[in-house]
Design a protein around this motif. Structure first.
Motif, mmCIF file in Angstrom:
data_model
loop_
_atom_site.group_PDB
_atom_site.id
_atom_site.type_symbol
_atom_site.label_atom_id
_atom_site.label_comp_id
_atom_site.label_asym_id
_atom_site.label_seq_id
_atom_site.Cartn_x
_atom_site.Cartn_y
_atom_site.Cartn_z
ATOM 1 N N GLN A 2 38.751 37.010 35.919
ATOM 2 C CA GLN A 2 38.774 36.900 34.498
ATOM 3 C C GLN A 2 39.715 37.573 33.668
ATOM 4 O O GLN A 2 39.855 38.713 33.888
ATOM 5 C CB GLN A 2 37.458 37.072 34.124
ATOM 6 N N GLU A 3 40.553 37.080 32.877
ATOM 7 C CA GLU A 3 41.545 37.551 32.132
ATOM 8 C C GLU A 3 41.135 37.400 30.596
ATOM 9 O O GLU A 3 40.953 36.267 30.374
ATOM 10 C CB GLU A 3 42.958 37.220 32.333
ATOM 11 N N CYS A 23 40.381 35.866 20.405
ATOM 12 C CA CYS A 23 40.126 36.285 22.050
ATOM 13 C C CYS A 23 39.903 35.082 22.727
ATOM 14 O O CYS A 23 39.441 34.021 22.532
ATOM 15 C CB CYS A 23 38.688 37.053 22.188
ATOM 16 N N SER A 24 40.729 35.182 23.748
ATOM 17 C CA SER A 24 40.821 33.931 24.848
ATOM 18 C C SER A 24 40.512 34.401 25.974
ATOM 19 O O SER A 24 40.670 35.680 26.304
ATOM 20 C CB SER A 24 41.941 33.120 24.723
ATOM 21 N N GLY A 71 37.573 28.276 26.072
ATOM 22 C CA GLY A 71 37.965 29.637 26.567
ATOM 23 C C GLY A 71 38.361 30.492 25.264
ATOM 24 O O GLY A 71 39.088 31.360 25.578
ATOM 25 N N ARG A 72 37.728 30.241 23.996
ATOM 26 C CA ARG A 72 37.924 31.096 23.004
ATOM 27 C C ARG A 72 36.996 31.515 22.061
ATOM 28 O O ARG A 72 35.970 30.838 22.116
ATOM 29 C CB ARG A 72 38.994 30.238 22.166
ATOM 30 N N PHE A 105 37.300 43.302 29.506
ATOM 31 C CA PHE A 105 37.780 43.632 28.371
ATOM 32 C C PHE A 105 39.178 42.924 27.871
ATOM 33 O O PHE A 105 40.095 43.099 28.755
ATOM 34 C CB PHE A 105 37.873 45.067 28.032
ATOM 35 N N GLY A 106 39.398 42.687 26.843
ATOM 36 C CA GLY A 106 40.588 42.517 26.341
ATOM 37 C C GLY A 106 41.440 43.783 25.886
ATOM 38 O O GLY A 106 40.665 44.641 25.660
ATOM 39 N N LYS A 107 42.491 43.905 25.488
ATOM 40 C CA LYS A 107 43.238 45.154 24.899
ATOM 41 C C LYS A 107 42.965 45.410 23.428
ATOM 42 O O LYS A 107 43.387 46.543 23.075
ATOM 43 C CB LYS A 107 44.459 45.043 25.345
#
Lengths: 115, 110
Positions: A2-3, A23-24, A71-72, A105-107
């Motif tokens: 997962q990215e 976020c995606s 995916g959002r 996590f996202g950045k």
């Protein structure tokens, strides 16, 4: 794997503006999605949790939406205040995880609200 | 106090030394996790545990060791610290949909 991607990386707005953080994620097979707030040098504070079957969650001036098929997710902050200045993190718990359903996590988006 | 507690909050250690970061939770959550947070990388999973005596590697496990002899404790050990392990480390627990995070340990390896 997962990215999770967050856009923008940084955002500066004047007080009172409404804003949207994006976020995606690449794998739509998710258990849930969580938005966190992180103040400098501090830990993570959970803001909103959206289960995969839900479309949105609201808490005060915050509203988070989820479109699993695309995916959002978006985090909407109404009438921003200087106290909203922080880093906002999006995290996804995947159904296909091989890591005990750990969060990916996202950045983050670093938000600055100026008076 | 109920919650998840990490200790120490700050640590400076020398290259090559062994250092252990502690994590304690009061809820008896089954799952516990260790993450590291670095600029440009976000939070990355080091190790996780599904229950006492059950642990497994995450995305960046090299150089780290964990144990979980009791449900409430999940220590993270750097066997021989390197400068690349300078980071902020977060412990988390969950039992169900929501994850709860500790306040973090800022580790500097000199």
């Amino acid at each position: 794997k997962q990215e999770v991607t967050q856009i923008p990386a940084a955002l500066s707005v004047p007080e009172g503006e409404n804003l949207v953080l994006n976020c995606s994620f690449t794998d739509s097979a998710i258990y849930n999605l969580q938005w966190f707030r992180q103040d400098p040098g501090k830990g993570l504070t959970s803001l909103l949790l959206i289960q995969s079957s839900q479309r949105e969650q609201t808490s005060g001036r915050l509203n988070a939406s989820l479109d699993k098929s695309s995916g959002r997710s978006t985090l909407y902050i109404a009438a921003s205040q200087p106290g909203d200045s922080a880093t906002y993190l999006c995290a996804v718990r995947s159904l296909n995880s091989n890591s005990g359903y750990a969060l990916n996590f996202g950045k983050g988006t670093s938000l600055l609200v100026t008076p | 106090d109920a919650g998840i507690t990490q200790s120490p909050r700050y640590k400076i250690t020398e290259t090559g030394r062994q250092v252990t970061l502690m994590c304690h939770q009061t809820w008896s959550h089954s799952y516990m996790f260790w993450y590291r947070q670095d600029l440009g990388h976000g939070l990355r999973l080091i190790y996780y545990s599904a229950a006492a005596d059950i642990t497994d590697k995450g995305e960046v496990p090299d150089g780290y060791v964990v144990s979980r002899s009791k449900t409430e404790n999940f220590p993270l050990t750097l066997e021989s610290a390197t400068r690349s392990q300078t980071s902020v480390y977060f412990c988390a627990s969950s039992e169900g949909p929501t994850a709860f995070f500790g306040q973090g340990t800022r580790l500097t390896v000199v």
